[in-house]
Motif scaffolding. Sequence first.
Motif, PDB file in Angstrom:
ATOM      1  N   PRO A  70       4.397   3.263  64.365  1.00 49.54           N
ATOM      2  CA  PRO A  70       4.758   1.958  63.796  1.00 49.54           C
ATOM      3  C   PRO A  70       4.811   0.840  64.822  1.00 49.54           C
ATOM      4  CG  PRO A  70       6.220   3.682  62.980  1.00 49.54           C
ATOM      5  CD  PRO A  70       5.420   4.286  64.098  1.00 49.54           C
ATOM      6  N   PHE A  71       5.073   1.157  66.092  1.00 49.00           N
ATOM      7  CA  PHE A  71       5.141   0.112  67.113  1.00 49.00           C
ATOM      8  C   PHE A  71       3.773  -0.528  67.314  1.00 49.00           C
ATOM      9  CE2 PHE A  71       4.662  -1.045  71.662  1.00 49.00           C
ATOM     10  CZ  PHE A  71       5.537  -2.108  71.684  1.00 49.00           C
ATOM     11  N   MET A  72       2.721   0.288  67.410  1.00 47.21           N
ATOM     12  CA  MET A  72       1.379  -0.246  67.660  1.00 47.21           C
ATOM     13  C   MET A  72       0.634  -0.597  66.374  1.00 47.21           C
ATOM     14  SD  MET A  72      -0.141   1.742  70.984  1.00 47.21           S
ATOM     15  CE  MET A  72      -0.124   3.397  70.323  1.00 47.21           C
ATOM     16  N   MET A  73       0.947   0.073  65.260  1.00 45.97           N
ATOM     17  CA  MET A  73       0.169  -0.077  64.032  1.00 45.97           C
ATOM     18  C   MET A  73       0.878  -0.894  62.968  1.00 45.97           C
ATOM     19  SD  MET A  73      -0.765   3.981  63.850  1.00 45.97           S
ATOM     20  CE  MET A  73      -1.920   3.909  62.491  1.00 45.97           C
ATOM     21  N   GLY A  74       2.196  -1.030  63.091  1.00 46.04           N
ATOM     22  CA  GLY A  74       2.967  -1.625  62.013  1.00 46.04           C
ATOM     23  C   GLY A  74       3.149  -0.628  60.879  1.00 46.04           C
ATOM     24  N   GLU A  75       4.101  -0.889  60.008  1.00 37.43           N
ATOM     25  CA  GLU A  75       4.373   0.052  58.923  1.00 37.43           C
ATOM     26  C   GLU A  75       3.206   0.152  57.949  1.00 37.43           C
ATOM     27  OE1 GLU A  75       8.105  -0.846  57.083  1.00 37.43           O
ATOM     28  OE2 GLU A  75       9.270  -0.216  58.843  1.00 37.43           O
ATOM     29  N   ARG A  76       2.563  -0.979  57.639  1.00 41.47           N
ATOM     30  CA  ARG A  76       1.416  -0.924  56.724  1.00 41.47           C
ATOM     31  C   ARG A  76       0.261  -0.160  57.351  1.00 41.47           C
ATOM     32  NH1 ARG A  76      -0.262  -6.323  53.698  1.00 41.47           N
ATOM     33  NH2 ARG A  76      -0.648  -7.017  55.836  1.00 41.47           N
ATOM     34  N   GLY A  77       0.101  -0.303  58.668  1.00 41.24           N
ATOM     35  CA  GLY A  77      -0.957   0.433  59.345  1.00 41.24           C
ATOM     36  C   GLY A  77      -0.715   1.930  59.305  1.00 41.24           C
ATOM     37  N   VAL A  78       0.548   2.338  59.459  1.00 46.97           N
ATOM     38  CA  VAL A  78       0.891   3.761  59.363  1.00 46.97           C
ATOM     39  C   VAL A  78       0.558   4.291  57.970  1.00 46.97           C
ATOM     40  CG1 VAL A  78       2.824   5.394  59.281  1.00 46.97           C
ATOM     41  CG2 VAL A  78       2.638   3.767  61.171  1.00 46.97           C
ATOM     42  N   ALA A  79       0.988   3.552  56.930  1.00 49.28           N
ATOM     43  CA  ALA A  79       0.750   3.996  55.553  1.00 49.28           C
ATOM     44  C   ALA A  79      -0.740   4.046  55.236  1.00 49.28           C
ATOM     45  CB  ALA A  79       1.465   3.067  54.576  1.00 49.28           C
ATOM     46  N   ALA A  80      -1.484   3.030  55.681  1.00 50.92           N
ATOM     47  CA  ALA A  80      -2.918   2.986  55.387  1.00 50.92           C
ATOM     48  C   ALA A  80      -3.669   4.091  56.127  1.00 50.92           C
ATOM     49  CB  ALA A  80      -3.493   1.620  55.764  1.00 50.92           C
ATOM     50  N   THR A  81      -3.307   4.331  57.389  1.00 50.44           N
ATOM     51  CA  THR A  81      -3.947   5.395  58.159  1.00 50.44           C
ATOM     52  C   THR A  81      -3.653   6.755  57.529  1.00 50.44           C
ATOM     53  OG1 THR A  81      -3.864   4.148  60.217  1.00 50.44           O
ATOM     54  CG2 THR A  81      -4.044   6.532  60.416  1.00 50.44           C
ATOM     55  N   PHE A  82      -2.409   6.953  57.128  1.00 51.40           N
ATOM     56  CA  PHE A  82      -2.046   8.222  56.502  1.00 51.40           C
ATOM     57  C   PHE A  82      -2.845   8.454  55.228  1.00 51.40           C
ATOM     58  CE2 PHE A  82       0.411  10.608  53.391  1.00 51.40           C
ATOM     59  CZ  PHE A  82       0.661  11.779  54.092  1.00 51.40           C
ATOM     60  N   GLN A  83      -2.899   7.464  54.371  1.00 53.22           N
ATOM     61  CA  GLN A  83      -3.596   7.646  53.100  1.00 53.22           C
ATOM     62  C   GLN A  83      -5.096   7.792  53.295  1.00 53.22           C
ATOM     63  OE1 GLN A  83      -2.342   5.163  49.804  1.00 53.22           O
ATOM     64  NE2 GLN A  83      -0.318   4.889  50.690  1.00 53.22           N
ATOM     65  N   GLY A  84      -5.659   6.998  54.197  1.00 53.66           N
ATOM     66  CA  GLY A  84      -7.097   7.090  54.421  1.00 53.66           C
ATOM     67  C   GLY A  84      -7.509   8.422  55.015  1.00 53.66           C
ATOM     68  N   ALA A  85      -6.765   8.894  56.018  1.00 49.56           N
ATOM     69  CA  ALA A  85      -7.113  10.151  56.680  1.00 49.56           C
ATOM     70  C   ALA A  85      -6.851  11.357  55.796  1.00 49.56           C
ATOM     71  CB  ALA A  85      -6.335  10.290  57.986  1.00 49.56           C
ATOM     72  N   SER A  86      -5.944  11.233  54.819  1.00 49.13           N
ATOM     73  CA  SER A  86      -5.582  12.361  53.959  1.00 49.13           C
ATOM     74  C   SER A  86      -6.561  12.580  52.817  1.00 49.13           C
ATOM     75  CB  SER A  86      -4.177  12.149  53.378  1.00 49.13           C
ATOM     76  OG  SER A  86      -3.203  12.143  54.394  1.00 49.13           O
ATOM     77  N   ALA A  87      -7.524  11.671  52.653  1.00 50.23           N
ATOM     78  CA  ALA A  87      -8.491  11.814  51.558  1.00 50.23           C
ATOM     79  C   ALA A  87      -9.199  13.167  51.663  1.00 50.23           C
ATOM     80  CB  ALA A  87      -9.509  10.678  51.613  1.00 50.23           C
ATOM     81  N   GLY A  88      -9.217  13.897  50.567  1.00 51.11           N
ATOM     82  CA  GLY A  88      -9.896  15.186  50.529  1.00 51.11           C
ATOM     83  C   GLY A  88      -9.068  16.355  51.018  1.00 51.11           C
ATOM     84  N   ALA A  89      -7.844  16.103  51.481  1.00 55.27           N
ATOM     85  CA  ALA A  89      -6.983  17.183  51.973  1.00 55.27           C
ATOM     86  C   ALA A  89      -6.061  17.668  50.860  1.00 55.27           C
ATOM     87  CB  ALA A  89      -6.156  16.713  53.162  1.00 55.27           C
ATOM     88  N   ASP A  90      -5.569  18.902  51.007  1.00 56.88           N
ATOM     89  CA  ASP A  90      -4.631  19.468  50.050  1.00 56.88           C
ATOM     90  C   ASP A  90      -3.184  19.233  50.468  1.00 56.88           C
ATOM     91  OD1 ASP A  90      -6.639  20.721  48.382  1.00 56.88           O
ATOM     92  OD2 ASP A  90      -6.924  22.157  50.018  1.00 56.88           O
ATOM     93  N   ILE A  91      -2.958  19.069  51.764  1.00 54.64           N
ATOM     94  CA  ILE A  91      -1.606  18.872  52.280  1.00 54.64           C
ATOM     95  C   ILE A  91      -1.695  18.209  53.647  1.00 54.64           C
ATOM     96  CG2 ILE A  91      -1.548  21.191  53.309  1.00 54.64           C
ATOM     97  CD1 ILE A  91       1.482  21.244  52.701  1.00 54.64           C
TER      98      ILE A  91
END
Length: 259
Positions: free
Chosen positions: A71-92
């Motif tokens: 969150p320090f370098m990415m901001g909270e929205r950046g954390v949420a967006a990175t998490f959701q984008g990278a999780s595409a196609g994953a089961d967990i």
Amino acid sequence: MALHREATSTIPRIMVAGTHSGCGKTTVSRGLMQALRRKGLVVQPFKVGPDFIDPTHHSAICGRISRNLDPFMMGERGVAATFQGASAGADIAVIEGVMGMYDGLEGTATASTAHVMRILESPALLVVDVMGMSRSAHALIEGYRHFEPGIEIAGVVFNQVGSSRHRAMIEEGLSIRALGFIPRTPCLGVDSRHLGLKMAFEMEEDSLPGAVVLEHCDVDSILKIAQSAPPLAAAYFPGPSCPAAVTIGVARDEAFCFY
């Protein structure tokens, strides 16, 4: 059997948090990733903070690039967006925390494991090193559970359990769900050298953490806890205001590998 979801915003997720650095977070994270992979699941790994070594192990285990959540370098929205984008196609998604659960920037909560838990509304496993303690572990756990309101510690994995008697002593005062009792296993950890742990390419593939977690942790219950995480609101992370054609070269070898 793989799980199916309609959107990445409902990705099952679990945070592997710890009481302090060296308590066994990396061992439990690696073992859980391996165990879930053996169950046939597609696992997306993450690491809280800017650490560059642990993600190399995550990526080697999961076959997907481990992403940093800071969150320090990415901001909270950046954390949420990175998490959701990278999780595409994953089961967990399995997220490894940083330091102690509440340790953030300059003694604050910012960029701590707990901070990322709040952003992602993620339940957590708390890894507790119980070497040299029994009942005192419960005082420690209660402090972590109630230090900040709104933090969900779904269960505890006890690491460095010395014997069946030691385990029985810990079980005597349980006030939270125990999801694992990992025995002392000298060869279980990752070797250290200058700049931290050895990177994945410096080591032969090690299947021991997964075997230990499958034997000594309740992986099915951990999976159910991850599935209980609430849906996340869609994260919006704006791109550049105008398109640009840029070629970027990245050096990547044994010398240039700290990314």
